[in-house]
Design a protein around this motif. Structure first.
Motif, PDB file in Angstrom:
ATOM      1  N   ASP A   1      50.592 -38.497 -30.339  1.00 57.85           N
ATOM      2  CA  ASP A   1      51.230 -37.926 -31.524  1.00 57.85           C
ATOM      3  C   ASP A   1      50.805 -38.766 -32.712  1.00 57.85           C
ATOM      4  O   ASP A   1      51.158 -39.941 -32.813  1.00 57.85           O
ATOM      5  N   GLY A   2      50.038 -38.177 -33.602  1.00 59.32           N
ATOM      6  CA  GLY A   2      49.552 -38.941 -34.737  1.00 59.32           C
ATOM      7  C   GLY A   2      49.336 -38.058 -35.940  1.00 59.32           C
ATOM      8  O   GLY A   2      49.670 -36.869 -35.943  1.00 59.32           O
ATOM      9  N   GLU A   3      48.767 -38.645 -36.968  1.00 55.90           N
ATOM     10  CA  GLU A   3      48.562 -37.925 -38.215  1.00 55.90           C
ATOM     11  C   GLU A   3      47.682 -36.703 -38.042  1.00 55.90           C
ATOM     12  O   GLU A   3      47.886 -35.681 -38.697  1.00 55.90           O
ATOM     13  N   ASN A   4      46.711 -36.774 -37.126  1.00 56.77           N
ATOM     14  CA  ASN A   4      45.741 -35.695 -36.977  1.00 56.77           C
ATOM     15  C   ASN A   4      45.918 -34.895 -35.698  1.00 56.77           C
ATOM     16  O   ASN A   4      45.043 -34.111 -35.335  1.00 56.77           O
ATOM     17  N   VAL A   5      47.026 -35.092 -34.992  1.00 54.17           N
ATOM     18  CA  VAL A   5      47.335 -34.304 -33.794  1.00 54.17           C
ATOM     19  C   VAL A   5      48.784 -33.865 -33.879  1.00 54.17           C
ATOM     20  O   VAL A   5      49.673 -34.681 -34.108  1.00 54.17           O
ATOM     21  N   GLU A   6      49.033 -32.590 -33.706  1.00 51.31           N
ATOM     22  CA  GLU A   6      50.403 -32.080 -33.790  1.00 51.31           C
ATOM     23  C   GLU A   6      50.549 -30.896 -32.846  1.00 51.31           C
ATOM     24  O   GLU A   6      49.615 -30.116 -32.661  1.00 51.31           O
ATOM     25  N   TRP A   7      51.753 -30.777 -32.245  1.00 48.58           N
ATOM     26  CA  TRP A   7      52.050 -29.662 -31.350  1.00 48.58           C
ATOM     27  C   TRP A   7      52.684 -28.521 -32.145  1.00 48.58           C
ATOM     28  O   TRP A   7      53.515 -28.758 -33.011  1.00 48.58           O
ATOM     29  N   PHE A   8      52.304 -27.299 -31.804  1.00 46.17           N
ATOM     30  CA  PHE A   8      52.815 -26.097 -32.460  1.00 46.17           C
ATOM     31  C   PHE A   8      53.270 -25.095 -31.399  1.00 46.17           C
ATOM     32  O   PHE A   8      52.699 -25.035 -30.299  1.00 46.17           O
ATOM     33  N   VAL A   9      54.286 -24.290 -31.750  1.00 52.16           N
ATOM     34  CA  VAL A   9      54.637 -23.144 -30.909  1.00 52.16           C
ATOM     35  C   VAL A   9      53.425 -22.213 -30.875  1.00 52.16           C
ATOM     36  O   VAL A   9      52.881 -21.836 -31.913  1.00 52.16           O
ATOM     37  N   ALA A  10      52.985 -21.848 -29.680  1.00 54.84           N
ATOM     38  CA  ALA A  10      51.706 -21.144 -29.539  1.00 54.84           C
ATOM     39  C   ALA A  10      51.686 -19.797 -30.255  1.00 54.84           C
ATOM     40  O   ALA A  10      50.636 -19.371 -30.746  1.00 54.84           O
ATOM     41  N   ASP A  11      52.823 -19.123 -30.305  1.00 53.44           N
ATOM     42  CA  ASP A  11      52.885 -17.821 -30.974  1.00 53.44           C
ATOM     43  C   ASP A  11      53.116 -17.944 -32.480  1.00 53.44           C
ATOM     44  O   ASP A  11      53.228 -16.931 -33.161  1.00 53.44           O
TER      45      ASP A  11
END
Length: 227
Positions: free
Chosen positions: A116-126
């Motif tokens: 988890d960093g400035e250039n990596v983020e998780w999103f709801v796929a839909d």
């Protein structure tokens, strides 16, 4: 007769769509999430994109997918499968690029190791934002493929521990398909499919009747799997 030289140079890239199950921020129900990487160079500098990179000459496709996934997100996964190839002529504004796309399905313990960093983020796929290149189309294709495949193959096992209850298996199906399933009907269908076998053990530490644990039967994939 004048001859015309045609530049046929094509760059190859490998990208990966990673799906994990996490609670939805509004409903609290498990739903599909995926990690995106912020691009740090043109084209599309600053935009979100799928993890990936150019195919190196000394790597095969699967190795490239695994290496770029781990390098960009910190993720490793037991389930990695080639999904599709995307090669429209104008999909990249600079060069002609053909992307070989893989998908990875990760268990909660695997997803917990992601960076988890400035250039990596998780999103709801839909609910992903506007992505670089044609990556929105790739995510849409991957979602459709997963939702179709879970109805006829035991792909749900990739989201679960090796041993699981039928309720946990049903919850995976509900999260992927985005709809509730009747527990009794689901149980009958799963047991009739012969894709799971009882382990002979039950969940421990429960105050009520402990649910039985099952595991997937690998032999069942040879008869049920289809493209």
């Amino acid at each position: 007769m004048q001859s015309t030289q045609i530049d046929q140079r094509v760059s190859l890239a490998v990208s990966t769509v990673v799906f994990a199950l996490r609670p939805h921020p509004r409903t609290g129900h498990d739903t599909l999430w995926l990690p995106l990487v912020r691009r740090i160079r043109e084209p599309y500098e600053g935009a979100w994109a799928l993890p990936g990179g150019p195919l190196e000459s000394d790597e095969d496709l699967a190795a490239s997918a695994r290496n770029t996934l781990e390098r960009t997100t910190g993720l490793t996964t037991n389930y990695l499968e080639q999904l599709y190839s995307f090669g429209e002529v104008d999909r990249s504004p600079a060069d002609r690029v053909v992307s070989i796309v893989y998908w990875a399905l990760v268990r909660p313990d695997e997803a917990a190791r992601a960076v988890d960093g400035e250039n990596v983020e998780w999103f709801v796929a839909d609910e992903v934002p506007e992505l670089a290149f044609d990556h929105n189309r790739i995510v849409e294709y991957a979602l459709g493929r997963l939702r179709a495949k879970i109805t006829y193959s035991p792909i749900a096992h990739a989201f679960l521990n090796p041993e699981f209850t039928l309720a946990e298996l049903r919850e995976v199906h509900e999260a992927v398909l985005r709809k509730p399933l009747d527990p009794a009907n689901f149980r009958r269908q799963v047991l009739a499919s012969n894709t799971v076998v009882p382990t002979g053990t039950c969940v421990t530490g429960t105050s009520h009747r402990p649910p039985a644990l099952y595991r997937f039967d690998p032999a069942s994939t040879t008869t049920r799997e289809r493209p």
